[in-house]
Motif scaffolding. Sequence first.
Motif, PDB file in Angstrom:
ATOM      1  N   LYS A   4       0.935  -1.077  -0.026  1.00 60.24           N
ATOM      2  CA  LYS A   4      -0.076   0.043  -0.025  1.00 60.24           C
ATOM      3  C   LYS A   4       0.743   1.375   0.016  1.00 60.24           C
ATOM      4  CE  LYS A   4      -3.964  -2.037   2.009  1.00 60.24           C
ATOM      5  NZ  LYS A   4      -5.152  -2.114   3.126  1.00 60.24           N
ATOM      6  N   LYS A   5       1.928   1.168   0.306  1.00 58.55           N
ATOM      7  CA  LYS A   5       2.909   2.333   0.290  1.00 58.55           C
ATOM      8  C   LYS A   5       3.815   2.342  -0.848  1.00 58.55           C
ATOM      9  CE  LYS A   5       2.881   2.850   5.546  1.00 58.55           C
ATOM     10  NZ  LYS A   5       3.726   3.179   6.497  1.00 58.55           N
ATOM     11  N   HIS A   6       3.069   2.313  -1.844  1.00 49.51           N
ATOM     12  CA  HIS A   6       3.867   2.294  -3.424  1.00 49.51           C
ATOM     13  C   HIS A   6       3.032   2.906  -4.330  1.00 49.51           C
ATOM     14  CE1 HIS A   6       5.614   0.785  -7.027  1.00 49.51           C
ATOM     15  NE2 HIS A   6       6.550   0.528  -6.377  1.00 49.51           N
ATOM     16  N   LEU A   7       3.478   3.833  -4.928  1.00 51.64           N
ATOM     17  CA  LEU A   7       2.864   4.741  -6.224  1.00 51.64           C
ATOM     18  C   LEU A   7       3.013   3.893  -7.253  1.00 51.64           C
ATOM     19  CD1 LEU A   7       3.987   8.261  -5.474  1.00 51.64           C
ATOM     20  CD2 LEU A   7       2.007   7.059  -4.700  1.00 51.64           C
ATOM     21  N   GLN A  11       1.182   7.438 -11.298  1.00 52.02           N
ATOM     22  CA  GLN A  11       1.199   8.517 -10.051  1.00 52.02           C
ATOM     23  C   GLN A  11       2.713   8.842  -9.453  1.00 52.02           C
ATOM     24  OE1 GLN A  11      -0.242   5.301  -7.309  1.00 52.02           O
ATOM     25  NE2 GLN A  11      -2.322   6.457  -7.179  1.00 52.02           N
ATOM     26  N   SER A  12       3.685   8.151  -9.798  1.00 54.41           N
ATOM     27  CA  SER A  12       5.311   8.432  -9.628  1.00 54.41           C
ATOM     28  C   SER A  12       5.440   9.808 -10.607  1.00 54.41           C
ATOM     29  CB  SER A  12       6.021   7.657  -9.621  1.00 54.41           C
ATOM     30  OG  SER A  12       5.969   6.599  -8.765  1.00 54.41           O
ATOM     31  N   GLU A  48       8.972   3.683  -0.939  1.00 58.40           N
ATOM     32  CA  GLU A  48       8.271   4.318   0.206  1.00 58.40           C
ATOM     33  C   GLU A  48       8.296   5.929   0.368  1.00 58.40           C
ATOM     34  OE1 GLU A  48       7.999   1.997   3.812  1.00 58.40           O
ATOM     35  OE2 GLU A  48       7.375   0.307   2.902  1.00 58.40           O
ATOM     36  N   TRP A  51       6.192   7.590  -1.852  1.00 58.07           N
ATOM     37  CA  TRP A  51       4.992   7.470  -1.136  1.00 58.07           C
ATOM     38  C   TRP A  51       4.571   8.598  -0.372  1.00 58.07           C
ATOM     39  CZ3 TRP A  51       2.797   6.436   3.693  1.00 58.07           C
ATOM     40  CH2 TRP A  51       1.532   6.172   3.511  1.00 58.07           C
ATOM     41  N   SER A  52       5.582   8.436   0.761  1.00 58.40           N
ATOM     42  CA  SER A  52       5.423   9.667   1.703  1.00 58.40           C
ATOM     43  C   SER A  52       5.193  11.144   1.020  1.00 58.40           C
ATOM     44  CB  SER A  52       6.723   9.636   2.631  1.00 58.40           C
ATOM     45  OG  SER A  52       6.562   8.379   3.312  1.00 58.40           O
ATOM     46  N   ASN A  54       4.223  11.916  -1.544  1.00 61.44           N
ATOM     47  CA  ASN A  54       2.858  12.018  -2.103  1.00 61.44           C
ATOM     48  C   ASN A  54       1.891  12.227  -0.942  1.00 61.44           C
ATOM     49  OD1 ASN A  54       1.234  11.685  -4.894  1.00 61.44           O
ATOM     50  ND2 ASN A  54       0.040  10.151  -3.306  1.00 61.44           N
ATOM     51  N   GLU A  55       1.982  11.472   0.101  1.00 56.22           N
ATOM     52  CA  GLU A  55       0.982  11.814   1.206  1.00 56.22           C
ATOM     53  C   GLU A  55       1.259  13.244   1.622  1.00 56.22           C
ATOM     54  OE1 GLU A  55      -1.263   9.547   3.028  1.00 56.22           O
ATOM     55  OE2 GLU A  55      -1.112   9.254   0.656  1.00 56.22           O
TER      56      GLU A  55
END
Length: 188
Positions: A4-7, A11-12, A48, A51-52, A54-55
């Motif tokens: 779940k912690k992967h784009l 998205q990347s 990750e 992903w962070s 992106n969050e």
Amino acid sequence: MENKKHLTAEQSLALLSVLKERFEKNVNRHKGLEWAKIQSKLETTNPEKLWSLNEMERTGGEPDVVGYDKTTNEYFFYDCSAESPKDRRSFCYDREALESRKEHKPKNSAVAMASEMGIELLTEEQYRELQQLGNFDTKTSSWIKTPAEIRKLGGAIFSDFRYGNVFVYHNGAESYYAARGFRGLLKV
């Protein structure tokens, strides 16, 4: 099992495009740093981390590069939104404070959400460094990393920028306000 912690690749690419545009618009935040090197590191580092970032972006933080440590070969991304990130407000300080509230509990705590996002709360020193790059939190405030001795006594600290100055204040860790969120740091 899906991580779940992967784009996704799309998205990347979208995130890297947003980060590059922000980097180019705000050169005063990262004098002497080159986007190509940062992008290369982002693309080759732990997924990750993207992903962070992106969050941070998704919750209104507008992350940008604010520094580089030659000894650790790490770039520092801070939340650079003008006001405390909009989707990270109305939280008490940490899980202990959240659990201590008997009623009217907030949705989450700043420390818990930062951990879930894979970022750290800014320290007072980092918050002051951020304020050297512009005027942030002129209408809001942000929880900052609280020293253990203050937290042990039930308190937590937050900062904002008013009257041309950075102010550091205290509150009970269980308090929360619509105009108080938190800013994060991610090392890449």
